[in-house]
Design a protein around this motif. Sequence first.
Motif, PDB file in Angstrom:
ATOM      1  N   LEU A 359       0.825  -1.198   0.000  1.00  0.00           N
ATOM      2  CA  LEU A 359       0.000   0.000   0.000  1.00  0.00           C
ATOM      3  C   LEU A 359       0.871   1.264   0.000  1.00  0.00           C
ATOM      4  O   LEU A 359       0.579   2.229  -0.691  1.00  0.00           O
ATOM      5  CB  LEU A 359      -0.927  -0.008   1.206  1.00  0.00           C
ATOM      6  CG  LEU A 359      -1.858   1.206   1.352  1.00  0.00           C
ATOM      7  CD1 LEU A 359      -2.804   1.289   0.177  1.00  0.00           C
ATOM      8  CD2 LEU A 359      -2.621   1.128   2.662  1.00  0.00           C
ATOM      9  N   ILE A 360       1.973   1.234   0.775  1.00  0.00           N
ATOM     10  CA  ILE A 360       2.876   2.388   0.832  1.00  0.00           C
ATOM     11  C   ILE A 360       3.548   2.604  -0.511  1.00  0.00           C
ATOM     12  O   ILE A 360       3.685   3.744  -0.994  1.00  0.00           O
ATOM     13  CB  ILE A 360       3.909   2.194   1.950  1.00  0.00           C
ATOM     14  CG1 ILE A 360       3.209   2.237   3.315  1.00  0.00           C
ATOM     15  CG2 ILE A 360       4.999   3.267   1.874  1.00  0.00           C
ATOM     16  CD1 ILE A 360       4.130   1.928   4.471  1.00  0.00           C
ATOM     17  N   ARG A 361       3.980   1.495  -1.127  1.00  0.00           N
ATOM     18  CA  ARG A 361       4.588   1.616  -2.452  1.00  0.00           C
ATOM     19  C   ARG A 361       3.588   2.172  -3.457  1.00  0.00           C
ATOM     20  O   ARG A 361       3.927   3.013  -4.306  1.00  0.00           O
ATOM     21  CB  ARG A 361       5.117   0.248  -2.900  1.00  0.00           C
ATOM     22  CG  ARG A 361       6.395  -0.170  -2.223  1.00  0.00           C
ATOM     23  CD  ARG A 361       7.024  -1.352  -2.925  1.00  0.00           C
ATOM     24  NE  ARG A 361       6.175  -2.539  -2.866  1.00  0.00           N
ATOM     25  CZ  ARG A 361       6.231  -3.448  -1.890  1.00  0.00           C
ATOM     26  NH1 ARG A 361       7.089  -3.302  -0.883  1.00  0.00           N
ATOM     27  NH2 ARG A 361       5.437  -4.489  -1.897  1.00  0.00           N
ATOM     28  N   THR A 362       2.359   1.744  -3.374  1.00  0.00           N
ATOM     29  CA  THR A 362       1.330   2.252  -4.275  1.00  0.00           C
ATOM     30  C   THR A 362       1.067   3.737  -4.021  1.00  0.00           C
ATOM     31  O   THR A 362       0.894   4.523  -4.950  1.00  0.00           O
ATOM     32  CB  THR A 362       0.037   1.455  -4.105  1.00  0.00           C
ATOM     33  OG1 THR A 362       0.300   0.074  -4.346  1.00  0.00           O
ATOM     34  CG2 THR A 362      -1.026   1.939  -5.074  1.00  0.00           C
ATOM     35  N   ALA A 363       1.082   4.126  -2.751  1.00  0.00           N
ATOM     36  CA  ALA A 363       0.848   5.533  -2.423  1.00  0.00           C
ATOM     37  C   ALA A 363       1.974   6.412  -2.954  1.00  0.00           C
ATOM     38  O   ALA A 363       1.752   7.544  -3.399  1.00  0.00           O
ATOM     39  CB  ALA A 363       0.712   5.708  -0.914  1.00  0.00           C
ATOM     40  N   ALA A 364       3.224   5.895  -2.904  1.00  0.00           N
ATOM     41  CA  ALA A 364       4.353   6.675  -3.411  1.00  0.00           C
ATOM     42  C   ALA A 364       4.254   6.897  -4.909  1.00  0.00           C
ATOM     43  O   ALA A 364       4.766   7.893  -5.433  1.00  0.00           O
ATOM     44  CB  ALA A 364       5.670   5.979  -3.068  1.00  0.00           C
ATOM     45  N   ALA A 365       3.625   5.982  -5.613  1.00  0.00           N
ATOM     46  CA  ALA A 365       3.501   6.103  -7.070  1.00  0.00           C
ATOM     47  C   ALA A 365       2.109   6.523  -7.503  1.00  0.00           C
ATOM     48  O   ALA A 365       1.745   6.380  -8.672  1.00  0.00           O
ATOM     49  CB  ALA A 365       3.861   4.761  -7.722  1.00  0.00           C
ATOM     50  N   ILE A 366       1.345   7.049  -6.539  1.00  0.00           N
ATOM     51  CA  ILE A 366      -0.048   7.361  -6.860  1.00  0.00           C
ATOM     52  C   ILE A 366      -0.179   8.549  -7.788  1.00  0.00           C
ATOM     53  O   ILE A 366      -1.192   8.749  -8.441  1.00  0.00           O
ATOM     54  CB  ILE A 366      -0.831   7.587  -5.554  1.00  0.00           C
ATOM     55  CG1 ILE A 366      -2.341   7.408  -5.797  1.00  0.00           C
ATOM     56  CG2 ILE A 366      -0.568   8.980  -5.007  1.00  0.00           C
ATOM     57  CD1 ILE A 366      -3.142   7.375  -4.522  1.00  0.00           C
ATOM     58  N   GLY A 367       0.861   9.393  -7.884  1.00  0.00           N
ATOM     59  CA  GLY A 367       0.789  10.552  -8.774  1.00  0.00           C
ATOM     60  C   GLY A 367       2.110  11.300  -8.781  1.00  0.00           C
ATOM     61  O   GLY A 367       3.015  11.024  -7.984  1.00  0.00           O
ATOM     62  N   SER A 368       2.239  12.284  -9.682  1.00  0.00           N
ATOM     63  CA  SER A 368       3.436  13.121  -9.774  1.00  0.00           C
ATOM     64  C   SER A 368       3.060  14.444 -10.428  1.00  0.00           C
ATOM     65  O   SER A 368       2.056  14.534 -11.139  1.00  0.00           O
ATOM     66  CB  SER A 368       4.539  12.424 -10.585  1.00  0.00           C
ATOM     67  OG  SER A 368       4.095  12.172 -11.910  1.00  0.00           O
ATOM     68  N   ILE A 369       3.874  15.469 -10.147  1.00  0.00           N
ATOM     69  CA  ILE A 369       3.685  16.783 -10.747  1.00  0.00           C
ATOM     70  C   ILE A 369       4.549  16.864 -11.994  1.00  0.00           C
ATOM     71  O   ILE A 369       5.766  16.674 -11.925  1.00  0.00           O
ATOM     72  CB  ILE A 369       4.064  17.914  -9.771  1.00  0.00           C
ATOM     73  CG1 ILE A 369       3.244  17.790  -8.481  1.00  0.00           C
ATOM     74  CG2 ILE A 369       3.838  19.275 -10.415  1.00  0.00           C
ATOM     75  CD1 ILE A 369       1.753  17.918  -8.699  1.00  0.00           C
ATOM     76  N   ILE A 370       3.956  17.109 -13.125  1.00  0.00           N
ATOM     77  CA  ILE A 370       4.703  17.193 -14.381  1.00  0.00           C
ATOM     78  C   ILE A 370       4.592  18.619 -14.917  1.00  0.00           C
ATOM     79  O   ILE A 370       3.625  19.328 -14.664  1.00  0.00           O
ATOM     80  CB  ILE A 370       4.170  16.194 -15.427  1.00  0.00           C
ATOM     81  CG1 ILE A 370       2.692  16.443 -15.714  1.00  0.00           C
ATOM     82  CG2 ILE A 370       4.402  14.771 -14.994  1.00  0.00           C
ATOM     83  CD1 ILE A 370       2.126  15.594 -16.827  1.00  0.00           C
ATOM     84  N   THR A 371       5.646  19.042 -15.614  1.00  0.00           N
ATOM     85  CA  THR A 371       5.667  20.388 -16.201  1.00  0.00           C
ATOM     86  C   THR A 371       5.506  20.340 -17.711  1.00  0.00           C
ATOM     87  O   THR A 371       5.733  21.335 -18.394  1.00  0.00           O
ATOM     88  CB  THR A 371       6.990  21.089 -15.859  1.00  0.00           C
ATOM     89  OG1 THR A 371       8.083  20.286 -16.346  1.00  0.00           O
ATOM     90  CG2 THR A 371       7.134  21.271 -14.368  1.00  0.00           C
ATOM     91  N   LYS A 372       5.137  19.219 -18.239  1.00  0.00           N
ATOM     92  CA  LYS A 372       4.929  19.112 -19.683  1.00  0.00           C
ATOM     93  C   LYS A 372       3.665  19.880 -20.087  1.00  0.00           C
ATOM     94  O   LYS A 372       2.736  20.037 -19.295  1.00  0.00           O
ATOM     95  CB  LYS A 372       4.796  17.655 -20.106  1.00  0.00           C
ATOM     96  CG  LYS A 372       6.062  16.823 -19.893  1.00  0.00           C
ATOM     97  CD  LYS A 372       5.840  15.389 -20.329  1.00  0.00           C
ATOM     98  CE  LYS A 372       7.086  14.537 -20.117  1.00  0.00           C
ATOM     99  NZ  LYS A 372       6.871  13.136 -20.532  1.00  0.00           N
ATOM    100  N   ALA A 373       3.683  20.349 -21.290  1.00  0.00           N
ATOM    101  CA  ALA A 373       2.519  21.060 -21.811  1.00  0.00           C
ATOM    102  C   ALA A 373       2.514  20.927 -23.315  1.00  0.00           C
ATOM    103  O   ALA A 373       3.454  20.406 -23.930  1.00  0.00           O
ATOM    104  CB  ALA A 373       2.539  22.530 -21.402  1.00  0.00           C
TER     105      ALA A 373
END
Length: 531
Positions: A359-373
């Motif tokens: 669950l912790i591993r899944t939470a760490a990969a649950i999202g990210s901030i990207i600067t692509k546009a």
Amino acid sequence: MASQGGPDARAESMQCKLCCNPFEKPVLLDCGHSVCLRCAEMMLSYDVIRKDAGPSGPKPASPPNVGGNRDSQISCPTCSMPTAVPAGGGVSSLRLNRDLEEVVSQHRNGLGGKTQCANFDSCASAATVECAKCESAFCTDCFAAVHAFPAFKKHESGPVGSVRKASMCPVHPTKELELYCLDDKQPVCNLCERDRHKGHDTAVLSTHAEACRAAILKIAAELQQRSGAMRSAAEAVNAMSAELTKTYGTVEQQINESFERVRAALAARQAALLDDAIRIRGDKVAKLDAQRAALERVTTQLATLAATVSDTARSTDAVAVIDALAAAQAMLERSNPEGLQLEPVTNARLCLKLEVDELIRTAAAIGSIITKAMPGTPALPKLKEALFSRLQVEWTAPDDNGDAITSYTLQLASGDGSFSTIYSGNSLTFSISGLTPCTSYQLRVCAQNSMGASPFSDALECQTAAGPSSLWDATNCHPHVAIDHNIVRNGSTDYAWKAVLGVMPCPAATCFRIVASPLTNNPLIMVGLVS
């Protein structure tokens, strides 16, 4: 002429004979006359330069020796009597005529601190108008009388103190600084141009000043333009900062909403696990309570039987004791009539199987901030070639904003202004064929990446070349001559069409030069061969 000792004579006595203005710090000469301190300095400079020039002409390399190591002299502008100026002291060593300075000061105070009219002989009024060319100030009436002559009408004038006075040459005090030496970077008079600055590159002072003023204005305009560009850049930065703040607010809201959903799901799962644990514990406790009640009931019964058997064993009647043994054995056999289990019917273990690490591993990969546009807006496309039925256009790749550009879309519009896609691919150039000669078109391009498509660029206005008024009629050609109408020289009325020759008596693949006039309906005329 003014009478001896009259008001006009007194006014004239307060006027320097060299500059024709009221005395300013008058110094006494050996003859008893006085001149302004500044006028004495100019006369001394002229005397030194004259001596430096000598009989052989000017010596530009030698600077004026004003106040130097040798005696000089100045001539009185009234009586021409020389006055020696000691070496090293200059005109500052001459004695100030303080009495005359006091008289001039009192006269000015009598005018309320104003300047005396330059027409000393006949006017005692205060000056109100100043003439730059005459270098004098007049009252209104005297100015009008003096400048009534046509030659004086163009003199620059204005209120006293507001007119720029002509600068006089320090070497030749009677000459204005009308020229500018471009080699020495200093203003000079026409006499300086002929002696000390002979052979130097000079220009008219006012003309050179105007050129410098124009250059300054041009620089000011450039600075203003750059300032505008900087201001626009600052506004763009401010707009980007505001957009970033807005985007951050949106991302923050998305993060909070997403994790609120995760927290709600975890809380629900937590409650479900706690409910399961409570239910299982309750089931086990109920079974143990039932077993304990049964065991307590049987224990009481056995205690009663044990007491009864013990009483029988204490009897003195032998026969009764013997008979009681059989009864006691029967009671012993019936000591657990309910068949109770003596071991606890359940255990006390509650095992939790929870994949917390996963669950912790899944939470760490649950999202990210990207600067692509999506890509930036492409610049205006460039016309590479314009023929009468074909246009070739190219463009540059815009900023990909962190995500590689995958393709470009090129659109074309003609008279009605509606755009239609004519190309989609990853090339930076495209050739459009099948167009109408001498027709205006608009072209625009956009870029795509995995984040989406950019806005379209500004539309490029372009036009195909003017074609001939009529194409070559193949039926009128030699049967063995084929004309290719697609080979055209842009921007010219000369069209070099390739001729594929058969049996004609000339080398194969020879090109004909064919001339057509777009302004007439005349047929094309073959004027020669092009090797």
